[in-house]
Enzyme design. Structure first.
Site, PDB file in Angstrom:
ATOM      1  N   ASN A   1      -6.787   0.448 -11.942  1.00 39.53           N
ATOM      2  CA  ASN A   1      -7.114   1.661 -12.706  1.00 39.53           C
ATOM      3  C   ASN A   1      -5.870   2.430 -13.186  1.00 39.53           C
ATOM      4  O   ASN A   1      -5.882   3.643 -13.301  1.00 39.53           O
ATOM      5  CB  ASN A   1      -8.085   2.543 -11.914  1.00 39.53           C
ATOM      6  CG  ASN A   1      -7.536   2.921 -10.555  1.00 39.53           C
ATOM      7  OD1 ASN A   1      -6.380   2.618 -10.238  1.00 39.53           O
ATOM      8  ND2 ASN A   1      -8.338   3.589  -9.749  1.00 39.53           N
TER       9      ASN A   1
ATOM     10  N   GLU B   1       3.729  12.905  -0.781  1.00 42.44           N
ATOM     11  CA  GLU B   1       3.866  11.667  -1.563  1.00 42.44           C
ATOM     12  C   GLU B   1       5.184  11.631  -2.339  1.00 42.44           C
ATOM     13  O   GLU B   1       5.806  10.574  -2.475  1.00 42.44           O
ATOM     14  CB  GLU B   1       2.666  11.516  -2.507  1.00 42.44           C
ATOM     15  CG  GLU B   1       1.373  11.279  -1.729  1.00 42.44           C
ATOM     16  CD  GLU B   1       0.150  11.131  -2.625  1.00 42.44           C
ATOM     17  OE1 GLU B   1       0.247  11.350  -3.845  1.00 42.44           O
ATOM     18  OE2 GLU B   1      -0.914  10.781  -2.077  1.00 42.44           O
TER      19      GLU B   1
ATOM     20  N   HIS C   1      -1.935   6.151 -10.206  1.00 44.30           N
ATOM     21  CA  HIS C   1      -2.222   6.973  -9.027  1.00 44.30           C
ATOM     22  C   HIS C   1      -1.742   8.378  -9.350  1.00 44.30           C
ATOM     23  O   HIS C   1      -0.699   8.558  -9.979  1.00 44.30           O
ATOM     24  CB  HIS C   1      -1.461   6.461  -7.798  1.00 44.30           C
ATOM     25  CG  HIS C   1      -1.432   7.487  -6.697  1.00 44.30           C
ATOM     26  ND1 HIS C   1      -2.475   7.639  -5.814  1.00 44.30           N
ATOM     27  CD2 HIS C   1      -0.515   8.446  -6.378  1.00 44.30           C
ATOM     28  CE1 HIS C   1      -2.194   8.647  -4.990  1.00 44.30           C
ATOM     29  NE2 HIS C   1      -1.010   9.156  -5.305  1.00 44.30           N
TER      30      HIS C   1
ATOM     31  N   LYS D   1       0.707   1.932 -12.024  1.00 43.34           N
ATOM     32  CA  LYS D   1       0.414   0.761 -11.191  1.00 43.34           C
ATOM     33  C   LYS D   1       0.738  -0.542 -11.934  1.00 43.34           C
ATOM     34  O   LYS D   1       0.905  -0.537 -13.160  1.00 43.34           O
ATOM     35  CB  LYS D   1      -1.070   0.804 -10.798  1.00 43.34           C
ATOM     36  CG  LYS D   1      -1.465   2.013  -9.940  1.00 43.34           C
ATOM     37  CD  LYS D   1      -2.946   1.936  -9.577  1.00 43.34           C
ATOM     38  CE  LYS D   1      -3.343   3.065  -8.634  1.00 43.34           C
ATOM     39  NZ  LYS D   1      -4.746   2.888  -8.143  1.00 43.34           N
TER      40      LYS D   1
ATOM     41  N   TYR E   1      -1.736   4.560   1.423  1.00 41.10           N
ATOM     42  CA  TYR E   1      -3.196   4.430   1.411  1.00 41.10           C
ATOM     43  C   TYR E   1      -3.734   4.427   2.840  1.00 41.10           C
ATOM     44  O   TYR E   1      -4.683   3.704   3.143  1.00 41.10           O
ATOM     45  CB  TYR E   1      -3.603   3.158   0.650  1.00 41.10           C
ATOM     46  CG  TYR E   1      -3.434   3.256  -0.857  1.00 41.10           C
ATOM     47  CD1 TYR E   1      -3.981   4.319  -1.582  1.00 41.10           C
ATOM     48  CD2 TYR E   1      -2.750   2.268  -1.567  1.00 41.10           C
ATOM     49  CE1 TYR E   1      -3.835   4.404  -2.966  1.00 41.10           C
ATOM     50  CE2 TYR E   1      -2.612   2.347  -2.949  1.00 41.10           C
ATOM     51  CZ  TYR E   1      -3.157   3.414  -3.651  1.00 41.10           C
ATOM     52  OH  TYR E   1      -3.023   3.496  -5.018  1.00 41.10           O
TER      53      TYR E   1
HETATM   54  N1  UDP Z   1      -9.904   1.592  -4.620  1.00 45.69           N
HETATM   55  C1  UDP Z   1     -10.507   0.356  -4.647  1.00 45.69           C
HETATM   56  N2  UDP Z   1     -11.843   0.267  -4.343  1.00 45.69           N
HETATM   57  C2  UDP Z   1     -12.595   1.361  -4.034  1.00 45.69           C
HETATM   58  C3  UDP Z   1     -11.969   2.624  -4.006  1.00 45.69           C
HETATM   59  C4  UDP Z   1     -10.615   2.709  -4.309  1.00 45.69           C
HETATM   60  O1  UDP Z   1      -9.848  -0.643  -4.911  1.00 45.69           O
HETATM   61  O2  UDP Z   1     -13.805   1.232  -3.776  1.00 45.69           O
HETATM   62  C5  UDP Z   1      -8.476   1.694  -4.948  1.00 45.69           C
HETATM   63  C6  UDP Z   1      -8.238   2.233  -6.365  1.00 45.69           C
HETATM   64  O3  UDP Z   1      -7.126   1.528  -6.936  1.00 45.69           O
HETATM   65  C7  UDP Z   1      -7.903   3.686  -6.116  1.00 45.69           C
HETATM   66  C8  UDP Z   1      -7.141   3.594  -4.785  1.00 45.69           C
HETATM   67  O4  UDP Z   1      -7.835   2.589  -4.049  1.00 45.69           O
HETATM   68  O5  UDP Z   1      -7.145   4.250  -7.159  1.00 45.69           O
HETATM   69  C9  UDP Z   1      -7.110   4.880  -3.990  1.00 45.69           C
HETATM   70  O6  UDP Z   1      -8.425   5.306  -3.761  1.00 45.69           O
HETATM   71  P1  UDP Z   1      -8.814   6.846  -3.862  1.00 45.69           P
HETATM   72  O7  UDP Z   1     -10.205   6.997  -3.332  1.00 45.69           O
HETATM   73  O8  UDP Z   1      -7.738   7.676  -3.230  1.00 45.69           O
HETATM   74  O9  UDP Z   1      -8.895   7.073  -5.460  1.00 45.69           O
HETATM   75  P2  UDP Z   1      -7.937   7.823  -6.490  1.00 45.69           P
HETATM   76  O10 UDP Z   1      -7.374   9.037  -5.781  1.00 45.69           O
HETATM   77  O11 UDP Z   1      -6.871   6.850  -6.909  1.00 45.69           O
HETATM   78  O12 UDP Z   1      -8.826   8.188  -7.642  1.00 45.69           O
HETATM   79 MG    MG Z   2      -6.455   9.181  -3.922  1.00 51.95          MG
END
Ligand code: UDP
Ligand code: MG
Length: 154
Positions: A112, A126, A115, A9, A49
């Site tokens: 974070n 994806e 992805h 990212k 997303y």
């Molecule tokens: N995210 C965020 N706030 C939240 C949850 C998720 O900004 O409360 C963002 C974060 O960058 C995350 C992405 O949305 O990596 C996708 O969310 P997901 O729940 O799919 O988490 P991941 O699979 O990346 O752990």
């Molecule tokens: Mg995810």
């Protein structure tokens, strides 16, 4: 073998951590079979997303993902989806275990670093979203015999 999608990212690219994160995947014995820099736009982010578009944080998430180019990677190995998710750690970097990418490099729930696809089904979807078929390469890790036992590799 499985192939999974990883996105480095803007929080990774801007902090100049590309090499450190790529190194972790290589060190683990995973094979990089596709890699390119891309600038994401709203269309691809709304698709990628789609499970989050109605959440209040989506505009900030989209903004953070457009803030600079990202690096898309196709990463291959036995059970690669689960292995890479394990290496990625819990979404919120503050709660991610030390030793995971997010647990070692992130203090944020949003910024974070990476992805990673969460299931083989989503990995296939994806990968097709970010790579054309010819951008994913078929080749064998020269050290395969030393990374796996013969009965682990199909
Ligand atoms: N995210 C965020 N706030 C939240 C949850 C998720 O900004 O409360 C963002 C974060 O960058 C995350 C992405 O949305 O990596 C996708 O969310 P997901 O729940 O799919 O988490 P991941 O699979 O990346 O752990
Ligand atoms: Mg995810």
């Amino acid at each position: 073998m499985e192939t999974t999608l990883v996105l480095l990212k803007p929080s990774c690219v801007q902090r100049q951590l590309i090499g450190q994160i790529v190194n972790r995947f290589e060190r683990r014995g995973l094979l990089i079979v596709g890699m390119k820099m891309m600038q994401l736009d709203d269309a691809i982010l709304r698709e990628h997303y789609s499970h989050l578009v109605d959440r209040p944080f989506f505009p900030l998430l989209a903004q953070s993902m457009k803030a600079s180019p990202i690096v898309a990677m196709a990463i291959r190995g036995v059970e690669a989806v689960q292995v890479v998710r394990g290496m990625t750690g819990f979404t919120n970097g503050r709660r991610a275990d030390p030793g995971t990418i997010r647990g070692d490099y992130a203090m944020s729930n949003q910024q974070n670093i990476v992805h990673a696809s969460d299931s083989p089904e989503n990995a296939a979807i994806e990968l097709a979203r970010f790579f054309r078929p010819e951008e994913i390469f078929e080749y064998r890790h020269a050290l395969t015999d030393f990374l796996y036992s013969q009965d682990e590799v199909i």
